[in-house]
Structure formats: C-alpha cells, structure tokens
Motif scaffolding. Structure first.
Motif, short mmCIF file in Angstrom:
data_model
loop_
_atom_site.label_atom_id
_atom_site.label_comp_id
_atom_site.label_asym_id
_atom_site.label_seq_id
_atom_site.Cartn_x
_atom_site.Cartn_y
_atom_site.Cartn_z
N THR A 161 17.24 -12.44 -31.41
CA THR A 161 18.30 -13.11 -30.67
C THR A 161 17.81 -13.39 -29.25
N GLN A 195 17.83 -10.16 -27.35
CA GLN A 195 16.68 -9.30 -27.57
C GLN A 195 15.42 -9.86 -26.92
N ALA A 220 27.41 -10.02 -41.58
CA ALA A 220 26.52 -9.27 -40.70
C ALA A 220 26.91 -9.49 -39.23
N TYR A 221 27.24 -10.72 -38.87
CA TYR A 221 27.63 -11.03 -37.49
C TYR A 221 28.91 -10.29 -37.11
N LEU A 253 27.99 -6.84 -36.33
CA LEU A 253 27.18 -6.74 -35.12
C LEU A 253 28.01 -6.94 -33.86
N HIS A 254 28.89 -7.97 -33.87
CA HIS A 254 29.64 -8.33 -32.66
C HIS A 254 31.04 -7.74 -32.63
N GLN A 255 31.44 -7.06 -33.72
CA GLN A 255 32.81 -6.52 -33.81
C GLN A 255 33.83 -7.63 -33.54
#
Length: 258
Positions: A3, A6, A135-136, A139-141
């Motif tokens: 990302t 990252q 998955a997103y 990851l991002h709640q």
C-alpha cells in the motif's frame, strides 16, 4: 499487500537508517544509547513498525542530528494524513468509493493503471472482488457493504465495451499469481485477466514477468523508463469468443536482467 502507507513507512525507515549510518552507529549501539530493544530499531528501519513523533525526535537526537527531527516528523505527518483521508472516504462504506471511481471512468476517454499485487479492478470477477473487499473491511474496520461494493465494481466493467474508451493496463506477473482468494477463484480470474499471446510468438506479452526490470515503479503510477510500452492485444484466453472490449492493452514486457 503493498500500500502507499506501507511504501511511505518503508521510505521513512530508509531515511532513519541513513541518519544512523551517518552518525557512525550500528543498530545495536543506537538501541543501547536510546534504551530501546534492537528489534525496535530494526522494525523502524525496515518499515515493519510505525514510528511516533517522539520516536523520531529521540532517533534524531540519538544519532547526533537533532535538526533532522522536523524533516522526519513532516514525513510522518504526510502519510498519516493520507491514511486518515482514505479512512474518511471509507466511513460510508466501499460502495460510495466504487461509485466515485466509476464516475471518473465515465468522464475519461483514456485510463492508465499499474498493479503489482492484485488484479486491476475492472478485470476482476465478482468472486475475486468479494474476497478483496472482505479483506479490506477487516483491514480498515469499515462498514460491511461488500455485496453492494462488488456490484458497483462489476457494473463498472460495462465501460470497457463502449466505443471511444481506451485502457492502458500494466499488471506485474505477481498480481496474477498472488493467492488472495481460493485457488479456483484465482484461476478463473487469471483466465480472464491473463496475458494475450502474440501471433508472432507463443510467449505471453501482456504482463511483465516477475524477473522484469521494474525500476521506478510504485503504487498505481508508472515512472521512469524501465518499462517500455508498445501495442499488444487485449489480455484474455487465446481463441476466446464473444464481444471484446473496445479498449486496448498496450504493453511490451521488459526483458529480465542478464
């Protein structure tokens, strides 16, 4: 999954390593000086841990370059701001983001995309997109509007078949091979998005191989001159029937280094 966040964290870590080296210190020596564990120094330098502003000031003081603290904090604020902005966009769920992207595709006649880790959105199957959005969400709640987001993403693919639209898409081979969902789903999506074969050779030509030189490529933009671009066909299975998108992929792989 790579990302922008990252990548920015890795870049900050590289800068921390440079400052330590300029100060003539090993990782162990710096850890002892700061009263930290050596693993913390290593994680900060490799982008596996996000530094705080206090960490950055302590680091700059510890390597004898206190003036660098402001620069380091500015780097941290930049990618913190980007992360907050993305989370604000996701506050209402993923479907509004997909709708906004679709609007950009509607008003554009030429779109260019680079992906090194996942298959480009307009080429994804519904099952593949569903696994990505799930998955997103974790990851991002973010709000769990996965079904609506998938429908919005798949609906955007209608634009591929409209006259006057042109797509330039580069996907690294790793994007096709990454196991982000069950093998059967990955295989179906690869068949749809995989490289076309040139009539002059049996060698795939639409996706740069893992061994290709991808200098200067990061995120969704292609920078530098390491990747040469030339005409080629729409990626798909050789001999496939049915309507073909009016857009085109224009990609010529870079040879692997000798």
């Amino acid at each position: 999954m790579s990302t922008d966040f990252q990548q920015a964290r890795i870049a900050l870590g590289q800068r921390l390593r440079e400052l330590r080296a300029e100060g003539g210190l090993t990782g162990r020596q710096l850890a002892d000086r700061l009263g930290w564990t050596q693993s913390k120094v290593s994680k900060l330098e490799t982008g596996r841990q996000t530094a705080t502003h206090d960490d950055l000031k302590t680091w700059a003081d510890g390597v004898g370059q206190s003036d660098a603290a402001a620069e380091l904090s500015a780097r941290l604020r930049a990618f913190e701001s980007g992360t907050r902005s993305w989370r604000r966009q996701l506050a209402a769920g993923h479907k509004p983001v997909q709708d906004a992207i679709a609007a950009e595709h509607e008003r554009s006649t030429v779109k260019r995309a680079w992906q090194n880790s996942v298959i480009v959105g307009v080429l994804q199957t519904a099952d593949y997109a569903r696994h990505i959005f799930n998955a997103y969400v974790g990851l991002h709640q973010s709000p769990r509007d996965v079904d609506d987001a998938v429908r919005a993403r798949i609906r955007r693919q209608e634009i591929l078949y409209r006259p006057g639209k042109r797509y330039h898409i580069i996907m690294w081979e790793a994007a096709l091979r990454a196991q982000l969902c069950p093998p059967a789903v990955s295989q179906t999506t690869r068949c749809r998005s995989g490289p076309a074969r040139s009539p002059r050779t049996d060698r795939p030509r639409a996706v740069p191989p893992v061994g290709a030189g991808l200098l200067g490529v990061r995120g969704t933009a292609v920078r530098g001159t390491a990747m040469r671009v030339g005409p080629d066909g729409w990626p798909g299975q050789a001999g496939s029937s049915g309507p073909q998108p009016t857009g085109s992929i224009e990609i010529l792989p870079v040879p692997a280094p000798a």
